[in-house]
Enzyme design. Structure first.
Site, PDB file in Angstrom:
ATOM      1  N   GLU A 190     115.054  40.315   9.123  1.00 24.33           N
ATOM      2  CA  GLU A 190     115.744  40.657  10.371  1.00 24.33           C
ATOM      3  C   GLU A 190     114.960  41.696  11.164  1.00 24.33           C
ATOM      4  O   GLU A 190     115.098  42.893  10.914  1.00 24.33           O
ATOM      5  CB  GLU A 190     117.160  41.187  10.066  1.00 24.33           C
ATOM      6  CG  GLU A 190     117.915  41.538  11.343  1.00 24.33           C
ATOM      7  CD  GLU A 190     119.335  42.041  11.098  1.00 24.33           C
ATOM      8  OE1 GLU A 190     119.717  42.229   9.934  1.00 24.33           O
ATOM      9  OE2 GLU A 190     120.053  42.262  12.086  1.00 24.33           O
ATOM     10  N   LYS A 234     116.506  36.264  10.926  1.00 25.91           N
ATOM     11  CA  LYS A 234     117.678  36.763  11.666  1.00 25.91           C
ATOM     12  C   LYS A 234     117.192  37.608  12.843  1.00 25.91           C
ATOM     13  O   LYS A 234     116.922  38.795  12.698  1.00 25.91           O
ATOM     14  CB  LYS A 234     118.574  37.592  10.736  1.00 25.91           C
ATOM     15  CG  LYS A 234     119.765  38.229  11.447  1.00 25.91           C
ATOM     16  CD  LYS A 234     120.833  38.676  10.482  1.00 25.91           C
ATOM     17  CE  LYS A 234     121.918  39.479  11.177  1.00 25.91           C
ATOM     18  NZ  LYS A 234     123.102  39.688  10.351  1.00 25.91           N
TER      19      LYS A 234
END
Ligand code: 13P
Length: 349
Positions: free
Chosen positions: A185, A227
Protein backbone atom coordinates in the site's frame (compact mmCIF):
# COMPACT_ATOMS: atom_id res chain seq x y z
CA UNK A 1 10.15 -19.41 -5.06
CA UNK A 2 8.95 -23.02 -5.40
CA UNK A 3 5.88 -23.69 -7.49
CA UNK A 4 3.83 -24.98 -4.56
CA UNK A 5 4.30 -21.82 -2.48
CA UNK A 6 3.62 -19.62 -5.48
CA UNK A 7 0.36 -21.49 -6.12
CA UNK A 8 -0.67 -21.20 -2.47
CA UNK A 9 -0.06 -17.42 -2.48
CA UNK A 10 -1.74 -16.94 -5.84
CA UNK A 11 -4.83 -18.86 -4.69
CA UNK A 12 -5.19 -16.54 -1.69
CA UNK A 13 -4.64 -13.38 -3.75
CA UNK A 14 -7.17 -14.47 -6.38
CA UNK A 15 -9.74 -15.21 -3.65
CA UNK A 16 -9.18 -11.74 -2.19
CA UNK A 17 -10.47 -10.25 -5.44
CA UNK A 18 -13.41 -12.58 -6.04
CA UNK A 19 -15.91 -10.81 -8.36
CA UNK A 20 -18.46 -8.79 -6.39
CA UNK A 21 -16.29 -8.81 -3.27
CA UNK A 22 -13.57 -6.69 -1.68
CA UNK A 23 -11.70 -6.15 1.55
CA UNK A 24 -12.89 -4.57 4.78
CA UNK A 25 -10.08 -2.53 6.36
CA UNK A 26 -10.87 -2.87 10.07
CA UNK A 27 -7.26 -2.46 11.16
CA UNK A 28 -7.50 0.98 12.72
CA UNK A 29 -4.67 1.34 15.21
CA UNK A 30 -5.55 2.14 18.83
CA UNK A 31 -5.01 5.84 18.08
CA UNK A 32 -7.14 5.86 14.92
CA UNK A 33 -10.08 3.92 16.36
CA UNK A 34 -10.10 6.39 19.27
CA UNK A 35 -10.55 9.20 16.73
CA UNK A 36 -13.46 7.30 15.14
CA UNK A 37 -15.07 6.67 18.54
CA UNK A 38 -14.60 10.33 19.50
CA UNK A 39 -17.04 11.19 16.69
CA UNK A 40 -19.77 9.21 18.49
CA UNK A 41 -18.63 10.23 22.00
CA UNK A 42 -17.66 6.70 22.90
CA UNK A 43 -14.73 5.83 25.09
CA UNK A 44 -12.17 3.63 23.32
CA UNK A 45 -11.95 0.67 25.69
CA UNK A 46 -10.93 -2.84 24.75
CA UNK A 47 -14.49 -4.10 25.11
CA UNK A 48 -15.99 -1.25 23.05
CA UNK A 49 -13.49 -1.94 20.29
CA UNK A 50 -14.37 -5.63 20.48
CA UNK A 51 -18.13 -4.95 20.42
CA UNK A 52 -17.78 -2.76 17.36
CA UNK A 53 -15.66 -5.22 15.39
CA UNK A 54 -17.95 -8.08 16.43
CA UNK A 55 -20.95 -6.14 15.13
CA UNK A 56 -19.26 -5.86 11.72
CA UNK A 57 -18.05 -9.45 11.51
CA UNK A 58 -21.49 -10.79 12.48
CA UNK A 59 -23.19 -8.88 9.65
CA UNK A 60 -23.90 -12.05 7.74
CA UNK A 61 -25.00 -10.86 4.34
CA UNK A 62 -22.25 -8.27 3.96
CA UNK A 63 -19.58 -10.67 5.14
CA UNK A 64 -20.77 -13.67 3.13
CA UNK A 65 -21.53 -11.86 -0.11
CA UNK A 66 -19.22 -8.86 -0.35
CA UNK A 67 -16.22 -9.14 1.99
CA UNK A 68 -13.46 -11.44 0.74
CA UNK A 69 -11.04 -10.55 3.53
CA UNK A 70 -10.75 -8.43 6.67
CA UNK A 71 -7.61 -6.55 7.74
CA UNK A 72 -7.22 -6.75 11.52
CA UNK A 73 -5.10 -4.91 14.08
CA UNK A 74 -2.86 -6.89 16.45
CA UNK A 75 -5.34 -6.56 19.33
CA UNK A 76 -8.29 -7.75 17.23
CA UNK A 77 -6.68 -10.89 15.82
CA UNK A 78 -6.28 -12.07 19.44
CA UNK A 79 -9.76 -11.03 20.66
CA UNK A 80 -12.81 -13.18 21.36
CA UNK A 81 -16.44 -12.24 20.73
CA UNK A 82 -18.71 -11.73 23.76
CA UNK A 83 -19.64 -15.45 23.67
CA UNK A 84 -15.98 -16.51 23.64
CA UNK A 85 -15.68 -17.30 19.91
CA UNK A 86 -12.43 -15.92 18.47
CA UNK A 87 -13.19 -13.01 16.12
CA UNK A 88 -10.99 -14.72 13.52
CA UNK A 89 -13.43 -17.66 13.55
CA UNK A 90 -16.38 -15.35 12.81
CA UNK A 91 -14.54 -14.08 9.74
CA UNK A 92 -13.64 -17.58 8.56
CA UNK A 93 -17.19 -18.82 9.16
CA UNK A 94 -18.40 -16.19 6.68
CA UNK A 95 -15.99 -17.57 4.06
CA UNK A 96 -13.80 -14.50 4.41
CA UNK A 97 -10.01 -14.44 4.92
CA UNK A 98 -8.40 -12.89 8.02
CA UNK A 99 -5.51 -10.50 7.37
CA UNK A 100 -3.27 -8.42 9.59
CA UNK A 101 -1.70 -4.95 9.57
CA UNK A 102 2.00 -5.46 10.32
CA UNK A 103 3.64 -2.08 9.83
CA UNK A 104 4.53 -0.04 12.90
CA UNK A 105 3.42 3.28 11.49
CA UNK A 106 4.89 6.18 9.51
CA UNK A 107 7.76 7.98 11.29
CA UNK A 108 9.56 11.23 10.47
CA UNK A 109 12.19 10.73 7.76
CA UNK A 110 15.50 12.12 9.00
CA UNK A 111 16.63 15.29 7.15
CA UNK A 112 13.37 15.50 5.14
CA UNK A 113 11.01 17.68 7.14
CA UNK A 114 7.34 16.81 6.64
CA UNK A 115 8.08 13.45 5.04
CA UNK A 116 7.55 10.00 6.53
CA UNK A 117 8.96 6.52 6.23
CA UNK A 118 7.04 3.49 7.46
CA UNK A 119 8.85 1.33 10.00
CA UNK A 120 8.35 -2.22 11.23
CA UNK A 121 10.86 -4.53 9.55
CA UNK A 122 12.67 -5.46 12.76
CA UNK A 123 11.37 -8.79 14.04
CA UNK A 124 8.84 -8.94 11.20
CA UNK A 125 9.70 -12.53 10.20
CA UNK A 126 8.83 -13.78 13.70
CA UNK A 127 5.67 -11.67 13.92
CA UNK A 128 4.46 -12.97 10.55
CA UNK A 129 5.07 -16.56 11.63
CA UNK A 130 2.94 -15.98 14.74
CA UNK A 131 0.18 -14.22 12.77
CA UNK A 132 0.05 -17.20 10.42
CA UNK A 133 -0.63 -19.50 13.37
CA UNK A 134 -3.38 -17.07 14.48
CA UNK A 135 -5.08 -17.45 11.08
CA UNK A 136 -3.76 -14.54 9.00
CA UNK A 137 -3.29 -15.40 5.32
CA UNK A 138 -2.55 -11.90 4.08
CA UNK A 139 -0.94 -8.78 5.54
CA UNK A 140 -0.88 -5.04 5.00
CA UNK A 141 1.87 -2.41 5.12
CA UNK A 142 1.04 1.22 4.38
CA UNK A 143 3.55 3.76 3.08
CA UNK A 144 2.45 7.39 3.31
CA UNK A 145 3.45 9.88 0.63
CA UNK A 146 2.53 13.47 1.50
CA UNK A 147 2.53 15.86 -1.45
CA UNK A 148 0.63 18.64 0.28
CA UNK A 149 3.43 21.04 1.12
CA UNK A 150 5.64 22.77 -1.43
CA UNK A 151 7.68 25.52 0.23
CA UNK A 152 11.37 25.41 -0.51
CA UNK A 153 11.49 21.62 -0.79
CA UNK A 154 9.85 19.53 -3.44
CA UNK A 155 7.66 16.87 -1.88
CA UNK A 156 7.86 14.02 -2.12
CA UNK A 157 11.61 13.75 -2.33
CA UNK A 158 13.20 10.89 -4.23
CA UNK A 159 14.69 9.77 -0.92
CA UNK A 160 11.22 9.46 0.63
CA UNK A 161 9.76 7.55 -2.31
CA UNK A 162 12.74 5.21 -2.59
CA UNK A 163 12.93 4.50 1.16
CA UNK A 164 9.22 3.70 1.35
CA UNK A 165 9.13 1.51 -1.74
CA UNK A 166 12.21 -0.38 -0.58
CA UNK A 167 10.60 -1.04 2.82
CA UNK A 168 7.43 -2.25 1.09
CA UNK A 169 9.46 -4.70 -0.99
CA UNK A 170 11.36 -6.05 2.01
CA UNK A 171 8.06 -6.48 3.86
CA UNK A 172 6.51 -8.22 0.85
CA UNK A 173 9.40 -10.67 0.54
CA UNK A 174 9.18 -11.59 4.23
CA UNK A 175 5.41 -12.11 3.93
CA UNK A 176 5.79 -14.48 1.00
CA UNK A 177 8.54 -16.41 2.77
CA UNK A 178 6.05 -16.92 5.62
CA UNK A 179 3.19 -18.00 3.27
CA UNK A 180 1.31 -14.75 3.66
CA UNK A 181 0.10 -12.59 0.76
CA UNK A 182 1.37 -9.01 1.08
CA UNK A 183 -0.97 -6.13 0.34
CA UNK A 184 1.46 -3.42 -0.73
CA UNK A 185 0.00 0.00 0.00
CA UNK A 186 1.80 3.11 -1.23
CA UNK A 187 -0.70 5.86 -0.38
CA UNK A 188 -0.37 9.28 -1.98
CA UNK A 189 -2.43 11.38 0.40
CA UNK A 190 -5.38 13.55 -0.63
CA UNK A 191 -4.23 16.26 1.79
CA UNK A 192 -3.41 19.56 0.08
CA UNK A 193 -4.49 21.67 -2.85
CA UNK A 194 -2.69 19.85 -5.67
CA UNK A 195 -4.57 19.12 -8.87
CA UNK A 196 -5.33 15.68 -10.30
CA UNK A 197 -2.35 15.71 -12.67
CA UNK A 198 0.09 16.22 -9.83
CA UNK A 199 -1.45 13.20 -8.09
CA UNK A 200 -1.03 11.28 -11.35
CA UNK A 201 2.65 12.17 -11.69
CA UNK A 202 3.61 11.28 -8.12
CA UNK A 203 1.56 8.07 -8.11
CA UNK A 204 3.12 7.01 -11.41
CA UNK A 205 6.64 7.66 -10.15
CA UNK A 206 5.93 5.84 -6.89
CA UNK A 207 4.51 2.77 -8.63
CA UNK A 208 7.45 2.60 -11.09
CA UNK A 209 9.83 2.56 -8.13
CA UNK A 210 7.67 0.08 -6.22
CA UNK A 211 7.64 -2.51 -8.99
CA UNK A 212 11.39 -2.06 -9.49
CA UNK A 213 11.96 -2.71 -5.77
CA UNK A 214 9.61 -5.71 -5.72
CA UNK A 215 11.52 -7.18 -8.67
CA UNK A 216 14.94 -6.54 -7.10
CA UNK A 217 13.79 -8.21 -3.88
CA UNK A 218 12.52 -11.39 -5.52
CA UNK A 219 8.82 -10.87 -4.81
CA UNK A 220 6.47 -12.97 -6.98
CA UNK A 221 3.83 -10.57 -8.25
CA UNK A 222 1.23 -13.34 -8.68
CA UNK A 223 1.17 -13.57 -4.89
CA UNK A 224 0.67 -9.87 -4.13
CA UNK A 225 -2.18 -7.38 -4.06
CA UNK A 226 -1.71 -3.63 -4.68
CA UNK A 227 -3.61 -1.13 -2.51
CA UNK A 228 -3.24 2.33 -4.04
CA UNK A 229 -4.96 5.70 -3.96
CA UNK A 230 -7.13 6.74 -6.86
CA UNK A 231 -5.82 9.51 -9.11
CA UNK A 232 -7.71 12.41 -7.62
CA UNK A 233 -7.21 16.10 -6.79
CA UNK A 234 -6.20 17.21 -3.29
CA UNK A 235 -9.04 17.84 -0.84
CA UNK A 236 -8.37 21.59 -0.86
CA UNK A 237 -8.00 21.92 -4.62
CA UNK A 238 -10.56 24.20 -6.26
CA UNK A 239 -10.30 22.07 -9.42
CA UNK A 240 -12.08 18.86 -8.40
CA UNK A 241 -12.29 16.33 -11.23
CA UNK A 242 -15.48 14.41 -12.01
CA UNK A 243 -15.79 10.65 -11.83
CA UNK A 244 -15.10 10.13 -15.56
CA UNK A 245 -11.76 11.94 -15.38
CA UNK A 246 -10.79 10.19 -12.14
CA UNK A 247 -11.59 6.80 -13.64
CA UNK A 248 -9.80 7.46 -16.90
CA UNK A 249 -6.62 8.81 -15.29
CA UNK A 250 -6.51 6.13 -12.59
CA UNK A 251 -6.79 3.27 -15.09
CA UNK A 252 -4.27 4.94 -17.41
CA UNK A 253 -1.79 5.33 -14.55
CA UNK A 254 -2.07 1.66 -13.55
CA UNK A 255 -1.89 0.40 -17.13
CA UNK A 256 1.45 2.22 -17.37
CA UNK A 257 2.87 0.91 -14.10
CA UNK A 258 1.25 -2.24 -12.68
CA UNK A 259 2.30 -5.54 -14.31
CA UNK A 260 -0.42 -7.86 -15.58
CA UNK A 261 0.78 -10.65 -13.27
CA UNK A 262 -0.68 -8.80 -10.24
CA UNK A 263 -4.05 -10.48 -9.54
CA UNK A 264 -5.78 -7.49 -8.04
CA UNK A 265 -5.76 -3.83 -7.18
CA UNK A 266 -7.88 -2.81 -4.19
CA UNK A 267 -8.36 0.86 -3.42
CA UNK A 268 -8.11 2.66 -0.11
CA UNK A 269 -10.77 5.34 0.29
CA UNK A 270 -8.38 7.91 1.75
CA UNK A 271 -10.96 10.51 2.78
CA UNK A 272 -13.43 10.19 -0.11
CA UNK A 273 -17.05 10.02 1.00
CA UNK A 274 -18.79 6.66 0.94
CA UNK A 275 -20.72 7.49 -2.23
CA UNK A 276 -17.72 9.02 -4.03
CA UNK A 277 -15.55 5.97 -3.34
CA UNK A 278 -18.28 3.66 -4.63
CA UNK A 279 -19.09 5.74 -7.69
CA UNK A 280 -15.45 6.09 -8.78
CA UNK A 281 -14.81 2.35 -8.44
CA UNK A 282 -17.98 1.66 -10.41
CA UNK A 283 -17.02 4.02 -13.24
CA UNK A 284 -13.67 2.26 -13.67
CA UNK A 285 -15.18 -1.22 -13.72
CA UNK A 286 -18.09 -0.18 -15.92
CA UNK A 287 -16.04 1.65 -18.55
CA UNK A 288 -12.63 -0.03 -18.55
CA UNK A 289 -13.11 -3.70 -17.62
CA UNK A 290 -11.95 -4.87 -21.04
CA UNK A 291 -8.58 -3.08 -20.85
CA UNK A 292 -7.63 -4.08 -17.31
CA UNK A 293 -5.57 -7.27 -16.77
CA UNK A 294 -6.15 -7.21 -13.00
CA UNK A 295 -9.33 -7.21 -10.90
CA UNK A 296 -10.19 -3.77 -9.52
CA UNK A 297 -11.89 -3.73 -6.13
CA UNK A 298 -12.03 -2.08 -2.70
CA UNK A 299 -10.17 -2.26 0.57
CA UNK A 300 -12.03 0.55 2.26
CA UNK A 301 -11.92 1.57 5.88
CA UNK A 302 -13.92 4.77 6.26
CA UNK A 303 -15.91 4.31 3.02
CA UNK A 304 -17.27 0.97 4.30
CA UNK A 305 -17.75 1.93 7.93
CA UNK A 306 -18.75 5.60 8.21
CA UNK A 307 -22.53 5.02 8.19
CA UNK A 308 -22.30 1.88 10.32
CA UNK A 309 -20.33 3.57 13.08
CA UNK A 310 -22.49 6.69 13.24
CA UNK A 311 -25.68 4.59 13.21
CA UNK A 312 -24.33 2.41 16.01
CA UNK A 313 -23.27 5.30 18.24
CA UNK A 314 -21.96 2.80 20.78
CA UNK A 315 -25.46 1.66 21.78
CA UNK A 316 -26.56 -1.98 21.95
CA UNK A 317 -30.07 -1.10 20.77
CA UNK A 318 -28.60 0.24 17.49
CA UNK A 319 -26.64 -2.88 16.54
CA UNK A 320 -29.21 -4.17 14.04
CA UNK A 321 -29.55 -0.77 12.35
CA UNK A 322 -25.76 -0.41 12.16
CA UNK A 323 -25.51 -3.86 10.60
CA UNK A 324 -28.15 -2.86 8.04
CA UNK A 325 -26.05 0.21 7.20
CA UNK A 326 -22.93 -1.93 6.77
CA UNK A 327 -24.88 -4.42 4.66
CA UNK A 328 -26.10 -1.64 2.40
CA UNK A 329 -22.63 -0.14 1.91
CA UNK A 330 -20.99 -3.51 1.31
CA UNK A 331 -23.68 -4.38 -1.25
CA UNK A 332 -23.18 -1.09 -3.11
CA UNK A 333 -19.44 -1.58 -3.27
CA UNK A 334 -19.95 -5.15 -4.42
CA UNK A 335 -22.08 -3.77 -7.26
CA UNK A 336 -19.36 -1.20 -8.04
CA UNK A 337 -16.81 -3.99 -8.30
CA UNK A 338 -19.02 -5.47 -11.01
CA UNK A 339 -19.61 -2.08 -12.66
CA UNK A 340 -23.32 -2.45 -11.89
CA UNK A 341 -23.87 0.29 -9.30
CA UNK A 342 -26.34 3.07 -10.07
CA UNK A 343 -27.02 6.21 -8.05
CA UNK A 344 -30.63 5.22 -7.34
CA UNK A 345 -29.39 2.16 -5.43
CA UNK A 346 -28.04 4.55 -2.78
CA UNK A 347 -31.53 5.24 -1.49
CA UNK A 348 -32.95 1.74 -1.77
CA UNK A 349 -32.89 -0.18 1.50
P1 13P B 1 -9.45 4.22 4.31
O1 13P B 1 -10.27 3.51 3.28
O2 13P B 1 -10.27 4.81 5.43
O3 13P B 1 -8.50 5.20 3.68
O4 13P B 1 -8.56 3.13 5.02
C1 13P B 1 -8.01 2.13 4.28
C2 13P B 1 -6.75 1.69 4.89
O5 13P B 1 -6.60 0.55 5.28
C3 13P B 1 -5.64 2.65 4.98
O6 13P B 1 -4.45 1.97 5.29
Amino acid sequence: MNAELLQELNDIAVKMVTPGKGILAADESTGTIKKRFDTINLESTESNRRDYRELLFRTEKAMNDHISGVILFDETIRQNAADGTPLVKLIEAAGSIPGIKVDMGAKDLAFFPGEKVTEGLTGLRERLAEYHTLGARFAKWRAVIDISRGGSTVMPSYACLRANMHALARYAALCQEQRIVPIVEPEVLMDGDHDIDRCYDVTEQGLKLLYDELYQNGVALEGTILKPNMIIAGKKSDKQAGTDEIAEKTVKCFRNTVPAAVPGIVFLSGGQSEVQATENLNTMNRDFADVMPWKLSYSYGRALQASAISTWGGKAENVAAAQAAFDHRAHLNGMAQLGQWTADMENAS
